[in-house]
Design a protein around this motif. Structure first.
Motif, PDB file in Angstrom:
ATOM      1  N   LEU A  11       0.824  -1.206   0.000  1.00 18.03           N
ATOM      2  CA  LEU A  11       0.000   0.000   0.000  1.00 18.03           C
ATOM      3  C   LEU A  11       0.862   1.262   0.000  1.00 18.03           C
ATOM      4  CD1 LEU A  11      -2.760  -1.078   2.564  1.00 18.03           C
ATOM      5  CD2 LEU A  11      -3.077  -0.700   0.113  1.00 18.03           C
ATOM      6  N   ALA A  12       1.914   1.249   0.822  1.00 20.97           N
ATOM      7  CA  ALA A  12       2.812   2.400   0.873  1.00 20.97           C
ATOM      8  C   ALA A  12       3.543   2.593  -0.451  1.00 20.97           C
ATOM      9  CB  ALA A  12       3.822   2.228   2.011  1.00 20.97           C
ATOM     10  N   ALA A  13       3.927   1.497  -1.086  1.00 20.38           N
ATOM     11  CA  ALA A  13       4.635   1.576  -2.366  1.00 20.38           C
ATOM     12  C   ALA A  13       3.726   2.114  -3.461  1.00 20.38           C
ATOM     13  CB  ALA A  13       5.168   0.196  -2.747  1.00 20.38           C
ATOM     14  N   VAL A  14       2.467   1.666  -3.471  1.00 18.29           N
ATOM     15  CA  VAL A  14       1.510   2.175  -4.456  1.00 18.29           C
ATOM     16  C   VAL A  14       1.309   3.676  -4.260  1.00 18.29           C
ATOM     17  CG1 VAL A  14      -0.920   2.139  -5.143  1.00 18.29           C
ATOM     18  CG2 VAL A  14       0.311  -0.006  -4.829  1.00 18.29           C
ATOM     19  N   SER A  52       2.789   5.665 -15.561  1.00 15.69           N
ATOM     20  CA  SER A  52       4.168   5.391 -15.160  1.00 15.69           C
ATOM     21  C   SER A  52       4.300   4.412 -13.992  1.00 15.69           C
ATOM     22  CB  SER A  52       4.905   6.700 -14.843  1.00 15.69           C
ATOM     23  OG  SER A  52       4.202   7.475 -13.907  1.00 15.69           O
ATOM     24  N   PRO A  53       3.344   4.352 -13.029  1.00 17.73           N
ATOM     25  CA  PRO A  53       3.460   3.303 -12.004  1.00 17.73           C
ATOM     26  C   PRO A  53       3.424   1.896 -12.603  1.00 17.73           C
ATOM     27  CG  PRO A  53       1.971   5.016 -11.251  1.00 17.73           C
ATOM     28  CD  PRO A  53       2.271   5.315 -12.685  1.00 17.73           C
ATOM     29  N   ALA A 211      10.659   8.911  -6.500  1.00 17.51           N
ATOM     30  CA  ALA A 211       9.619   8.253  -5.697  1.00 17.51           C
ATOM     31  C   ALA A 211       8.912   7.181  -6.504  1.00 17.51           C
ATOM     32  CB  ALA A 211       8.615   9.290  -5.194  1.00 17.51           C
ATOM     33  N   LEU A 212       8.703   7.460  -7.767  1.00 21.29           N
ATOM     34  CA  LEU A 212       8.062   6.499  -8.659  1.00 21.29           C
ATOM     35  C   LEU A 212       8.891   5.231  -8.803  1.00 21.29           C
ATOM     36  CD1 LEU A 212       5.805   5.870 -10.702  1.00 21.29           C
ATOM     37  CD2 LEU A 212       7.103   7.161 -12.390  1.00 21.29           C
ATOM     38  N   LEU A 245      -4.811  -2.674  -6.585  1.00 17.58           N
ATOM     39  CA  LEU A 245      -4.288  -1.573  -5.778  1.00 17.58           C
ATOM     40  C   LEU A 245      -3.713  -0.466  -6.649  1.00 17.58           C
ATOM     41  CD1 LEU A 245      -2.577  -3.508  -2.848  1.00 17.58           C
ATOM     42  CD2 LEU A 245      -4.725  -2.246  -2.806  1.00 17.58           C
ATOM     43  N   SER A 246      -3.178  -0.832  -7.808  1.00 15.03           N
ATOM     44  CA  SER A 246      -2.517   0.177  -8.638  1.00 15.03           C
ATOM     45  C   SER A 246      -3.493   1.184  -9.234  1.00 15.03           C
ATOM     46  CB  SER A 246      -1.724  -0.489  -9.763  1.00 15.03           C
ATOM     47  OG  SER A 246      -2.582  -1.104 -10.697  1.00 15.03           O
ATOM     48  N   ILE A 247      -4.777   0.828  -9.349  1.00 17.59           N
ATOM     49  CA  ILE A 247      -5.729   1.790  -9.916  1.00 17.59           C
ATOM     50  C   ILE A 247      -6.375   2.666  -8.841  1.00 17.59           C
ATOM     51  CG2 ILE A 247      -6.280   0.204 -11.788  1.00 17.59           C
ATOM     52  CD1 ILE A 247      -9.173   0.183 -10.411  1.00 17.59           C
TER      53      ILE A 247
END
Length: 353
Positions: A11-14, A52-53, A211-212, A245-247
């Protein structure tokens, strides 16, 4: 306990990846205005940031030997994103209309009542759902090129003689993305606007890129740990964990953009994002080469990517009102997604048997 830990890391990474993409989005938005690009063309340009994520996640997964996570993320995010983003944009348009209607009623109540005019009741948009209107460019600039990109991926990966992802496929899809962006930029050009650039804006954008990259690395690392703990395949982890999670950041961004009145930008951003994902995020996976081991799972997912894209286009073109989404059309997209889940979970993975 480990599952909770790595879920928190994911979650933090997303969030970190989204924060980084957001810092790129503002400079790209200013360039869109400076170059006089239309909303839909600008969505194609800004998709470099919003997608880009996924691109970063797929790049990390490919070169860490975890390409199945990237492949699952690529397909899964392109499936869930269409019903999710269109639904959010539609709901945001309804609340915006309701607020505007309430404001109009308050203004009318402050005026003296004119008994010479017939008493016409105000439209209650909360009880009478209105359609979500978009501009024609949503179809021609975004939806149709996206369908072509999906057809190209299918032609490169499905036929048995060259089944799977190969380096040449990646280069072809890279060229396809350049053509897509080129046609989007050249169509609907307007006169550019004068834009003021803030001091240090470039530095913030570079911080966003960092950060990305960090977020993308930990998205892959956390997904790998989670699928190991749960005892599921990396492809399934990408399909249902990473992609979902990515969306999430896109959902919040879409709500904000739609509430500001930019309905075309809010609704087409998902197609621009998906086109970038299907082409640029495809590139690193193809470079390392991925055999398709579960062809049934791959083909069903690619089929639903195409189906949702086709429905999106059809609803814009042939709905009751052209260039709009009605409530039943939004509901149809949601139902199709649940049909997809049922086919994959029950029919292919046999989770409940």
């Amino acid at each position: 306990m480990k599952l909770l830990l790595w879920t928190s890391v994911l979650l933090a990474a997303v969030w970190a990846a989204y924060w980084g993409a957001d810092k790129l989005s503002d400079p790209l938005q200013k360039l869109r205005m400076q170059w006089g690009l239309s909303e839909a063309a600008g969505a194609a340009f800004i998709a470099l940031a919003t997608a880009s994520p996924e691109i970063g996640t797929n790049t990390v997964s490919a070169f860490q030997g975890l390409a199945d996570i990237g492949l699952g993320n690529l397909l899964g995010s392109n499936i869930i994103s269409v019903p999710a983003i269109v639904t959010v944009a539609y709901l945001a348009s309804q609340t915006r209309s309701a607020n505007q209607n309430q404001h109009s009623e308050e203004l009318n109540s402050d005026e003296e009542e004119d008994f010479s005019r017939p008493n016409t009741p105000q439209l209650n948009v909360l009880s009478s759902w209105t359609e979500l209107r978009v501009k024609p460019e949503a179809l021609t600039v975004q939806a149709i090129p996206y369908l072509i990109a999906i057809a190209l991926v299918a032609a490169l990966t499905v036929p048995e003689p060259w089944r799977g992802l190969q380096p040449i496929d990646g280069w072809i899809m890279g060229v396809a993305y350049l053509i897509y962006v080129g046609q989007a930029i050249l169509r609907g050009r307007q006169e550019g606007q004068t834009v003021r650039w803030r001091k240090g804006e470039l530095g913030v954008a570079l911080g966003g890129i960092l950060a990305l990259a960090i977020g993308a690395y930990f998205v892959v690392a956390a997904t790998e740990r989670i699928v190991t703990i749960l005892g599921i395949s990396e492809l399934i982890g990408g399909l249902f964990i990473t992609s979902t999670l990515s969306i999430a950041p896109e959902v919040f961004a879409t709500w904000s953009v739609a509430r500001s009145g930019q309905m075309t930008a809010a609704t087409t951003s998902v197609i621009a994002d998906n086109t970038a994902t299907m082409t640029l995020a495809f590139f690193p996976l193809a470079l390392v080469g991925i055999p398709i081991e579960n062809f049934a799972l791959f083909s069903v997912n690619l089929g639903f990517v195409a189906l949702l894209a086709a429905l999106y286009s059809a609803f814009i073109q042939w709905g009751k009102r052209k260039y709009s989404f009605e409530l039943w059309e939004v509901a149809t997209l949601i139902v199709v997604y649940f049909i997809y889940l049922a086919i994959v979970l029950i029919g292919i993975l046999k989770v409940f048997t």
